[in-house]
Design an enzyme around this catalytic site. Sequence first.
Site, PDB file in Angstrom:
ATOM      1  CD  GLU A 296     -13.035   2.867   1.252  1.00 35.17           C
ATOM      2  OE1 GLU A 296     -13.771   2.118   0.591  1.00 35.17           O
ATOM      3  OE2 GLU A 296     -11.800   2.876   1.128  1.00 35.17           O
TER       4      GLU A 296
ATOM      5  CG  ASP B   5      -8.448   4.225   0.875  1.00 35.55           C
ATOM      6  OD1 ASP B   5      -7.240   4.553   0.859  1.00 35.55           O
ATOM      7  OD2 ASP B   5      -8.835   3.063   0.702  1.00 35.55           O
TER       8      ASP B   5
ATOM      9  CB  THR C  79     -11.273   0.257   2.616  1.00 36.49           C
ATOM     10  OG1 THR C  79     -10.114   0.726   1.929  1.00 36.49           O
ATOM     11  CG2 THR C  79     -11.391   0.898   3.976  1.00 36.49           C
TER      12      THR C  79
ATOM     13  CB  SER D 139      -6.533   0.122   1.223  1.00 32.82           C
ATOM     14  OG  SER D 139      -6.210   1.461   0.941  1.00 32.82           O
TER      15      SER D 139
ATOM     16  CG  ASP E 122      -5.815   5.458  -1.887  1.00 36.93           C
ATOM     17  OD1 ASP E 122      -4.689   5.743  -1.461  1.00 36.93           O
ATOM     18  OD2 ASP E 122      -6.045   4.459  -2.600  1.00 36.93           O
TER      19      ASP E 122
HETATM   20 ZN    ZN Z   1      -4.175   3.487  -2.221  1.00 36.69          ZN
HETATM   21 MG    MG Z   2     -10.393   1.867   0.068  1.00 36.18          MG
END
Ligand code: ZN
Ligand code: MG
Length: 441
Positions: free
Chosen positions: A267, A43, A145, A92, A272
């Site tokens: 993930e 991410d 996600t 996302s 992120d």
């Molecule tokens: Zn983000």
């Molecule tokens: Mg995510």
Amino acid sequence: MLFYLLNSTVQLSDFSINTLPYMLNHEVNRMKKVKNIILLIGDGMGFSYTTGLRYFNHDSRLGLMNPTLFDQYFVGTQSTYSLDAKSNITDSAAAGTALATGYKTYNGALGLNIEKQTVPSILEYAKFRGKSTGLVGTSQINHATLAAFATHRESREKYNEIADDYLDERINGKHKIDVMLGGGTSYFSRNDRNLVEEFIKNGFGYVTNSIELLADRNEKLLGLFAPMELPKHIDRYSTTVPSLSQMTNAALKRLQQNQNGFFLLVEGSQIDWAGHDNDIVGAMSELKDFEAAFNVAIQFALNREDTIVVATADHSTGGMSIDRNGNYKWNPSVIRSIKSTPAVIAAELHKTKELSRITRHMHLSLHLEDLKAIQSTLEMEVEDTRQALIDIINHYSSTGWTTKGHTGEDVPIYAYGINRHKFSGRMENSDIARILFEMID
Ligand code: ZN
Ligand code: MG
């Protein structure tokens, strides 16, 4: 016709062949079929992050750099923009939906197309084909996600409902997800509903730390290792929270027992989040964790003729840049000299009010003015201390950032195994799902 039973009693949705993003009756024999799919999403992992990892692995030396594990499997790039009416930068949820279903959509949507129609995910289709399925991440496992692959909701904010869906929704009468590993106890063990107990009653094992995870022998497994997200990898040294690669291993051990194969999503959720914080220490920590999980997936697929491994990002975050202010010298050795995230260091400094504690975490000789700047925040909020640390680390490492949000540049695709060349060149994020739908056995 494909019939999806979205819960055990009500048949909510009847996906005709035409609602699949790929027309199953066309070109069906042109691509080699794949038994197992391992999709990894970093991410926020844009090119500056994976390039930064190459510098980071090389330390601050000059000269030729070795390729990273990612570099060795690079095949193409994908464009991440969503179809939001107000924004041309994705979140996302929309990007996850595109990667999961083959449909770009509006920001915040999970498993719905732009018309808010339910569209099947590759995870659901794998289950429909008799495969086992898994979701593994370092955020709460009902976060956007991961959820984009297993629910259909107009808003990613419906965390409790998403957790309920993981248990309640069925495909051909079977539980949709066989292995779930990550954070999120607070959403699964609630006052209004105890999903943990219900999962156990439904034949799932339940584990809460890495020791239990290793000892468990259940084929279906729920593992929740934190109330919300897991601590960042660099902050896990004194805990029994498993790494992303340990969770990936545990999932693969179970999913591969199904003769029909499996779909696994892994993930690296918090690359992120570090980007949103403009925290390069956290970003490199999460990238290393994700790199190790990618390695586990590659090792599984090596010498097999039946598995595709794809690693990509949903978007980039923070406008991270390798060097800033015309220095012509990025210093990853500064990042490497820091042993905890700024959030953890700030929390400890605030609790103890002892500035000297900083040397346990930062093996970096700071100037007097830096120490004064940090000291002055100890009477303020923890957040102020954290921000002061982040500013100092970005200064000495010469790391640049342009935003606390997402950015719209294309992101890399890495692939290994059967049909890897299908992902080469430049494509849309939604094409990745379409290609996977097409090749799944
Ligand atoms: Zn983000
Ligand atoms: Mg995510």
